[in-house]
Scaffold this motif. Structure first.
Motif, PDB file in Angstrom:
ATOM      1  N   SER A 235      55.288  23.258  38.013  1.00  0.00           N
ATOM      2  CA  SER A 235      54.411  24.309  38.503  1.00  0.00           C
ATOM      3  C   SER A 235      54.198  25.415  37.470  1.00  0.00           C
ATOM      4  CB  SER A 235      54.968  24.896  39.789  1.00  0.00           C
ATOM      5  OG  SER A 235      56.290  25.381  39.581  1.00  0.00           O
ATOM      6  N   ASN A 236      55.241  25.822  36.783  1.00  0.00           N
ATOM      7  CA  ASN A 236      55.141  26.918  35.816  1.00  0.00           C
ATOM      8  C   ASN A 236      55.488  26.520  34.389  1.00  0.00           C
ATOM      9  OD1 ASN A 236      56.302  28.479  38.554  1.00  0.00           O
ATOM     10  ND2 ASN A 236      54.617  29.498  37.501  1.00  0.00           N
ATOM     11  N   ILE A 237      55.991  25.311  34.205  1.00  0.00           N
ATOM     12  CA  ILE A 237      56.483  24.896  32.889  1.00  0.00           C
ATOM     13  C   ILE A 237      55.755  23.644  32.418  1.00  0.00           C
ATOM     14  CG2 ILE A 237      58.482  24.101  31.576  1.00  0.00           C
ATOM     15  CD1 ILE A 237      58.728  26.977  32.326  1.00  0.00           C
ATOM     16  N   GLU A 238      55.342  23.662  31.153  1.00  0.00           N
ATOM     17  CA  GLU A 238      54.872  22.456  30.482  1.00  0.00           C
ATOM     18  C   GLU A 238      55.649  22.314  29.182  1.00  0.00           C
ATOM     19  OE1 GLU A 238      50.660  21.623  30.146  1.00  0.00           O
ATOM     20  OE2 GLU A 238      50.251  23.191  31.611  1.00  0.00           O
ATOM     21  N   ALA A 239      56.007  21.092  28.844  1.00  0.00           N
ATOM     22  CA  ALA A 239      56.758  20.863  27.613  1.00  0.00           C
ATOM     23  C   ALA A 239      56.452  19.465  27.094  1.00  0.00           C
ATOM     24  CB  ALA A 239      58.260  21.022  27.850  1.00  0.00           C
ATOM     25  N   GLY A 240      56.642  19.277  25.796  1.00  0.00           N
ATOM     26  CA  GLY A 240      56.409  17.961  25.225  1.00  0.00           C
ATOM     27  C   GLY A 240      57.046  17.824  23.861  1.00  0.00           C
ATOM     28  N   LEU A 241      57.274  16.582  23.468  1.00  0.00           N
ATOM     29  CA  LEU A 241      57.721  16.284  22.113  1.00  0.00           C
ATOM     30  C   LEU A 241      56.995  15.028  21.647  1.00  0.00           C
ATOM     31  CD1 LEU A 241      59.955  13.736  22.224  1.00  0.00           C
ATOM     32  CD2 LEU A 241      61.355  15.539  23.208  1.00  0.00           C
ATOM     33  N   ALA A 242      56.772  14.951  20.339  1.00  0.00           N
ATOM     34  CA  ALA A 242      55.997  13.840  19.806  1.00  0.00           C
ATOM     35  C   ALA A 242      56.470  13.486  18.406  1.00  0.00           C
ATOM     36  CB  ALA A 242      54.514  14.199  19.775  1.00  0.00           C
ATOM     37  N   TYR A 243      56.307  12.214  18.069  1.00  0.00           N
ATOM     38  CA  TYR A 243      56.584  11.716  16.717  1.00  0.00           C
ATOM     39  C   TYR A 243      55.369  10.914  16.264  1.00  0.00           C
ATOM     40  CZ  TYR A 243      58.447   8.963  12.874  1.00  0.00           C
ATOM     41  OH  TYR A 243      58.630   8.375  11.650  1.00  0.00           O
ATOM     42  N   HIS A 244      54.955  11.124  15.023  1.00  0.00           N
ATOM     43  CA  HIS A 244      53.769  10.469  14.495  1.00  0.00           C
ATOM     44  C   HIS A 244      54.038  10.068  13.045  1.00  0.00           C
ATOM     45  CE1 HIS A 244      49.285   9.972  14.242  1.00  0.00           C
ATOM     46  NE2 HIS A 244      49.516  10.192  12.960  1.00  0.00           N
ATOM     47  N   GLU A 245      53.693   8.841  12.692  1.00  0.00           N
ATOM     48  CA  GLU A 245      53.867   8.422  11.307  1.00  0.00           C
ATOM     49  C   GLU A 245      52.687   7.586  10.848  1.00  0.00           C
ATOM     50  OE1 GLU A 245      57.506   6.065  11.175  1.00  0.00           O
ATOM     51  OE2 GLU A 245      56.297   4.234  11.169  1.00  0.00           O
ATOM     52  N   ARG A 246      52.385   7.699   9.549  1.00  0.00           N
ATOM     53  CA  ARG A 246      51.324   6.911   8.940  1.00  0.00           C
ATOM     54  C   ARG A 246      51.854   6.277   7.663  1.00  0.00           C
ATOM     55  NH1 ARG A 246      45.816   9.562   6.661  1.00  0.00           N
ATOM     56  NH2 ARG A 246      47.357  10.518   5.281  1.00  0.00           N
ATOM     57  N   GLN A 247      51.770   4.953   7.597  1.00  0.00           N
ATOM     58  CA  GLN A 247      52.217   4.230   6.418  1.00  0.00           C
ATOM     59  C   GLN A 247      51.226   4.405   5.265  1.00  0.00           C
ATOM     60  OE1 GLN A 247      55.113   2.669   6.234  1.00  0.00           O
ATOM     61  NE2 GLN A 247      55.656   2.947   8.396  1.00  0.00           N
ATOM     62  N   CYS A 248      51.687   4.188   4.071  1.00  0.00           N
ATOM     63  CA  CYS A 248      50.800   4.205   2.910  1.00  0.00           C
ATOM     64  C   CYS A 248      49.745   3.105   3.046  1.00  0.00           C
ATOM     65  CB  CYS A 248      51.592   4.009   1.625  1.00  0.00           C
ATOM     66  SG  CYS A 248      52.781   5.322   1.272  1.00  0.00           S
ATOM     67  N   GLY A 249      48.581   3.329   2.459  1.00  0.00           N
ATOM     68  CA  GLY A 249      47.480   2.392   2.621  1.00  0.00           C
ATOM     69  C   GLY A 249      47.457   1.246   1.643  1.00  0.00           C
ATOM     70  N   GLU A 250      48.381   1.231   0.690  1.00  0.00           N
ATOM     71  CA  GLU A 250      48.387   0.168  -0.316  1.00  0.00           C
ATOM     72  C   GLU A 250      49.054  -1.092   0.227  1.00  0.00           C
ATOM     73  OE1 GLU A 250      47.902   4.045  -2.278  1.00  0.00           O
ATOM     74  OE2 GLU A 250      49.313   3.277  -0.788  1.00  0.00           O
ATOM     75  N   ALA A 251      48.465  -2.242  -0.048  1.00  0.00           N
ATOM     76  CA  ALA A 251      48.981  -3.508   0.472  1.00  0.00           C
ATOM     77  C   ALA A 251      50.379  -3.811  -0.043  1.00  0.00           C
ATOM     78  CB  ALA A 251      48.028  -4.645   0.109  1.00  0.00           C
ATOM     79  N   GLY A 252      50.710  -3.356  -1.233  1.00  0.00           N
ATOM     80  CA  GLY A 252      52.022  -3.634  -1.811  1.00  0.00           C
ATOM     81  C   GLY A 252      53.084  -2.616  -1.446  1.00  0.00           C
ATOM     82  N   GLY A 253      52.794  -1.723  -0.519  1.00  0.00           N
ATOM     83  CA  GLY A 253      53.745  -0.681  -0.148  1.00  0.00           C
ATOM     84  C   GLY A 253      53.472   0.609  -0.899  1.00  0.00           C
ATOM     85  N   CYS A 254      54.248   1.641  -0.589  1.00  0.00           N
ATOM     86  CA  CYS A 254      54.033   2.953  -1.211  1.00  0.00           C
ATOM     87  C   CYS A 254      54.340   2.911  -2.703  1.00  0.00           C
ATOM     88  CB  CYS A 254      54.916   4.006  -0.544  1.00  0.00           C
ATOM     89  SG  CYS A 254      54.504   4.348   1.179  1.00  0.00           S
ATOM     90  N   PRO A 255      53.410   3.298  -3.549  1.00  0.00           N
ATOM     91  CA  PRO A 255      53.693   3.364  -4.989  1.00  0.00           C
ATOM     92  C   PRO A 255      54.494   4.626  -5.309  1.00  0.00           C
ATOM     93  CG  PRO A 255      51.458   4.087  -4.563  1.00  0.00           C
ATOM     94  CD  PRO A 255      52.016   3.642  -3.238  1.00  0.00           C
ATOM     95  N   VAL A 256      54.840   4.792  -6.564  1.00  0.00           N
ATOM     96  CA  VAL A 256      55.582   5.972  -7.007  1.00  0.00           C
ATOM     97  C   VAL A 256      54.784   7.230  -6.685  1.00  0.00           C
ATOM     98  CG1 VAL A 256      56.543   7.174  -9.001  1.00  0.00           C
ATOM     99  CG2 VAL A 256      56.735   4.690  -8.832  1.00  0.00           C
ATOM    100  N   GLY A 257      55.461   8.197  -6.106  1.00  0.00           N
ATOM    101  CA  GLY A 257      54.809   9.457  -5.755  1.00  0.00           C
ATOM    102  C   GLY A 257      54.234   9.493  -4.363  1.00  0.00           C
ATOM    103  N   LYS A 258      54.352   8.391  -3.607  1.00  0.00           N
ATOM    104  CA  LYS A 258      53.845   8.365  -2.238  1.00  0.00           C
ATOM    105  C   LYS A 258      54.937   7.888  -1.287  1.00  0.00           C
ATOM    106  CE  LYS A 258      49.529   7.484  -1.472  1.00  0.00           C
ATOM    107  NZ  LYS A 258      48.219   6.829  -1.281  1.00  0.00           N
ATOM    108  N   ASP A 259      54.797   8.238  -0.008  1.00  0.00           N
ATOM    109  CA  ASP A 259      55.777   7.823   0.994  1.00  0.00           C
ATOM    110  C   ASP A 259      55.147   7.928   2.377  1.00  0.00           C
ATOM    111  OD1 ASP A 259      58.133   6.961   2.122  1.00  0.00           O
ATOM    112  OD2 ASP A 259      59.396   8.434   1.101  1.00  0.00           O
TER     113      ASP A 259
END
Length: 354
Positions: free
Chosen positions: A206-230
């Motif tokens: 009635s008086n309280i709203e709350a939430g928590l969330a987790y979001h992740e995005r993988q690197c877009g390169e087919a071979g995985g994250c290159p140096v300098g990315k994660d």
């Protein structure tokens, strides 16, 4: 009499083969927002602009539902951005929403297409994080100038939309609701490249709203994250207290490897107060972005708003925001970059929903 009988029989046969339109509904809806804005420190001076979407993003769309019986419904939503000041629309056309799904009163809902992520469902739609005094100038996830310090991060409260997504929302049970979304990167040669995962839970009493969330995005390169990315990882936690139409909220988001740049880390704390006074609504917000990179370009912003409700659908508004950045960083609002570490804006306008 044979001809009328034949026509009637053909009409009945056509109805039997077509959808039950009497159980369906399609709604045209939208928001139009236009006003004057004065923005400081653009190319060394100020700029006065007629702008669309100062208080709300101007838009129009179609949403529909068909009752399939037994508590099951088919639903869709198509929504396009609109620039009131120029008459142009977004490109691609339905870039704000484009999804189709099923919902059940006992099992929850599943939808597929282009949608807002779980962070938006929990902190924008529910906690109303967009009302930080001036949503168009919010530093957390809103459009900012490409050269501004805030543009190096996107803690997703601005609700960046996700393509090729599948979303599930559980039924509400004792005030709790679960959320999950996965989006396919669709990169040739890799099942994980560009993949997005978004999870969370919310509570509404009635008086309280709350939430928590987790979001992740993988690197877009087919071979995985290159140096300098994660992997870009975002965690959010928020709560709001409601009393007699007023709302007081606190939100915290933590981003690691922002925009897939390794060690581009930042935390954002946002405070909100929104209070009605008859036909007037006053709102104020403070946001602090703690830049945890070696640049240490922390961002502080104050947002204020005063709205006058002419009706349930039409309101006048005044907005003011002021942003400062540390250590030589550039401020940025309205998708423009300041020529210094400071920028302010004042907007006066009208908004109408339909």
């Amino acid at each position: 009499m044979k001809k009328p009988i034949a026509l009637a029989a053909a009409s009945l046969a056509g109805l039997a083969l077509s959808p039950a339109f009497a159980q369906s509904s399609v709604t045209l809806y939208g928001i139009m927002d236009a006003g004057l804005a004065r923005v400081s420190n653009i190319a060394g001076g100020g700029s006065t602009q007629v702008r669309s979407g100062n208080l709300y993003t101007s838009r129009f769309g179609f949403r529909g539902t068909e009752d399939l019986g037994g508590g099951l419904k088919a639903n869709f939503n198509l929504e396009a951005g609109l620039n009131v000041d120029t008459g142009t629309t977004s490109t691609p056309y339905f870039n704000r929403q484009s999804w189709l799904g099923l919902s059940s009163s006992s099992l929850g809902s599943v939808s597929m297409g282009r949608m807002l992520p779980t962070i938006n469902d929990l902190f924008i739609a529910s906690l109303q994080a967009s009302y930080f005094g001036n949503p168009s100038a919010a530093i957390d996830g809103a459009a900012t100038g490409a050269g501004s310090s805030a543009a190096r991060f996107n803690n997703m409260l601005g609700g960046t939309r996700v393509d090729n997504a599948i979303k599930y929302q559980s039924p509400v049970m004792a005030g709790f609701q679960g959320h999950a979304m996965a989006a396919l990167g669709e990169v040739t040669g890799s099942s994980s490249a560009g993949r997005i995962l978004s999870l969370g839970g919310g509570y509404n009493a009635s008086n309280i709203e709350a939430g928590l969330a987790y979001h992740e995005r993988q690197c877009g390169e087919a071979g995985g994250c290159p140096v300098g990315k994660d992997t870009d990882k975002i965690f959010g936690l928020g709560a709001a207290y409601k009393l007699d139409g007023a709302r007081y909220a606190l939100l915290y988001t933590q981003e690691r490897n922002a925009l897939n740049v390794k060690d581009a880390n930042a935390d954002v704390l946002s405070l909100l107060a929104r209070m009605p006074f008859g036909q007037w609504v006053a709102a104020g917000g403070f946001q602090f972005l703690n830049d945890k990179t070696p640049l240490n370009q922390d961002v502080r912003q104050v947002n204020l708003a005063l709205n006058y409700l002419l009706s349930k659908r039409t309101q006048l508004y005044g907005l003011y925001s002021y942003q400062t950045v540390k250590n030589g960083g550039k401020a940025g609002m309205f998708a423009t970059t300041s020529s210094s570490n400071k920028q302010g804006q004042l907007s006066l306008g009208i908004a109408h929903t339909f």
